[in-house]
Enzyme design. Structure first.
Site, short mmCIF file in Angstrom:
data_model
loop_
_atom_site.label_atom_id
_atom_site.label_comp_id
_atom_site.label_asym_id
_atom_site.label_seq_id
_atom_site.Cartn_x
_atom_site.Cartn_y
_atom_site.Cartn_z
N GLU A 105 0.85 -1.20 0.00
CA GLU A 105 0.00 0.00 0.00
C GLU A 105 0.88 1.24 0.00
OE1 GLU A 105 -2.56 1.60 -0.53
OE2 GLU A 105 -3.96 1.69 1.16
N ASP A 132 -2.93 5.87 6.59
CA ASP A 132 -3.34 7.16 7.13
C ASP A 132 -4.27 6.92 8.32
OD1 ASP A 132 -3.70 9.91 7.25
OD2 ASP A 132 -5.13 9.99 5.62
P1 IMP Z 1 -6.79 5.57 5.09
O1 IMP Z 1 -7.99 4.70 4.91
O2 IMP Z 1 -7.13 6.88 5.73
O3 IMP Z 1 -5.63 4.91 5.78
O4 IMP Z 1 -6.44 6.02 3.64
C1 IMP Z 1 -5.39 5.65 3.00
C2 IMP Z 1 -5.53 6.04 1.56
O5 IMP Z 1 -5.80 7.45 1.38
C3 IMP Z 1 -4.18 5.82 0.94
O6 IMP Z 1 -4.14 4.54 0.40
C4 IMP Z 1 -4.08 6.91 -0.09
O7 IMP Z 1 -4.60 6.45 -1.30
C5 IMP Z 1 -4.93 8.02 0.44
N1 IMP Z 1 -4.08 9.05 1.13
C6 IMP Z 1 -4.00 9.30 2.45
N2 IMP Z 1 -3.15 10.29 2.71
C7 IMP Z 1 -2.65 10.66 1.51
C8 IMP Z 1 -1.66 11.65 1.12
O8 IMP Z 1 -1.08 12.40 1.92
N3 IMP Z 1 -1.41 11.73 -0.21
C9 IMP Z 1 -2.01 10.93 -1.13
N4 IMP Z 1 -2.93 10.01 -0.80
C10 IMP Z 1 -3.23 9.87 0.50
MG MG Z 2 -4.10 3.96 -1.52
#
Ligand code: IMP
Ligand code: MG
Length: 174
Positions: free
Chosen positions: A98, A102
């Site tokens: 991945e 985040d």
């Molecule tokens: P999560 O479900 O919040 O962990 O989201 C993760 C997904 O959000 C990642 O796989 C990225 O595709 C996108 N994402 C989160 N932060 C960023 C960032 O700073 N830049 C680009 N994509 C991000």
């Molecule tokens: Mg992603």
């Protein structure tokens, strides 16, 4: 005012770290066959570089995890997994690749789904980790870099779907 672009990770830092992660993965898996599952689209560049240094045998498959947002509040309400190919999870050593961990919601959703298929093992490798934003208790098994709470892009990560080809990882300040 013009936004200023700040480089967070240089191509040299990224490739050095990729090599280290690939070595660790190769050491951990040895001769076992790894079923790598890349999470599109952000895994694109990271995975392409990483696999060139992995010494264990492996296959590559891909999924995309989409999020549906509510009309009223713009809150994420539903996740879906799209499989780009048929692959077996049962009894396999699965390694999810991945771009960035985040809030953890995307990865935990995918992991829970994969777990139901009874893999032999299930691990996650992320290029970037933003630990301060976590909403779900989940940690990656392999982490490239811990990064601050900024929207980062380049090296496969997009800025409004652009800029995935930048050789470095950066953010806009201001
Ligand atoms: P999560 O479900 O919040 O962990 O989201 C993760 C997904 O959000 C990642 O796989 C990225 O595709 C996108 N994402 C989160 N932060 C960023 C960032 O700073 N830049 C680009 N994509 C991000
Ligand atoms: Mg992603």
């Amino acid at each position: 005012m013009e936004k200023e672009k700040k480089i967070l990770l240089t191509p040299e830092q990224i490739s050095k770290r990729n090599l280290e992660i690939a070595k660790t993965i190769s050491r951990d898996y040895g001769d076992r066959q790894i079923t790598m599952i890349g999470v599109l689209k952000g895994c694109l560049v990271f995975m392409a570089d990483l696999i060139r240094h992995i010494e264990s045998p492996f296959t590559c498959d891909f999924v995309q995890v989409t999020t549906t947002f509510s009309h009223e509040e713009g809150e994420p309400i539903k996740k879906n997994i799209f499989f780009t190919s048929n692959f077996n999870v049962k009894d396999k050593d699965i390694l999810v690749i991945e771009d960035i961990l985040d809030t953890g919601i995307t990865i935990s959703y995918l992991m829970n789904h994969l777990k139901e298929e009874n893999p032999h093992s299930l691990k996650v490798c992320v290029m970037l980790d933003k630990p301060t934003r976590r909403k779900v208790a989940i940690e990656a098994d392999y982490v490239g870099f811990r990064v601050p709470d900024k929207y980062v892009f380049g090296y496969g990560l997009d800025y409004h779907e652009q800029e995935r080809g930048l050789p470095y990882i950066c953010y806009y300040e201001g």
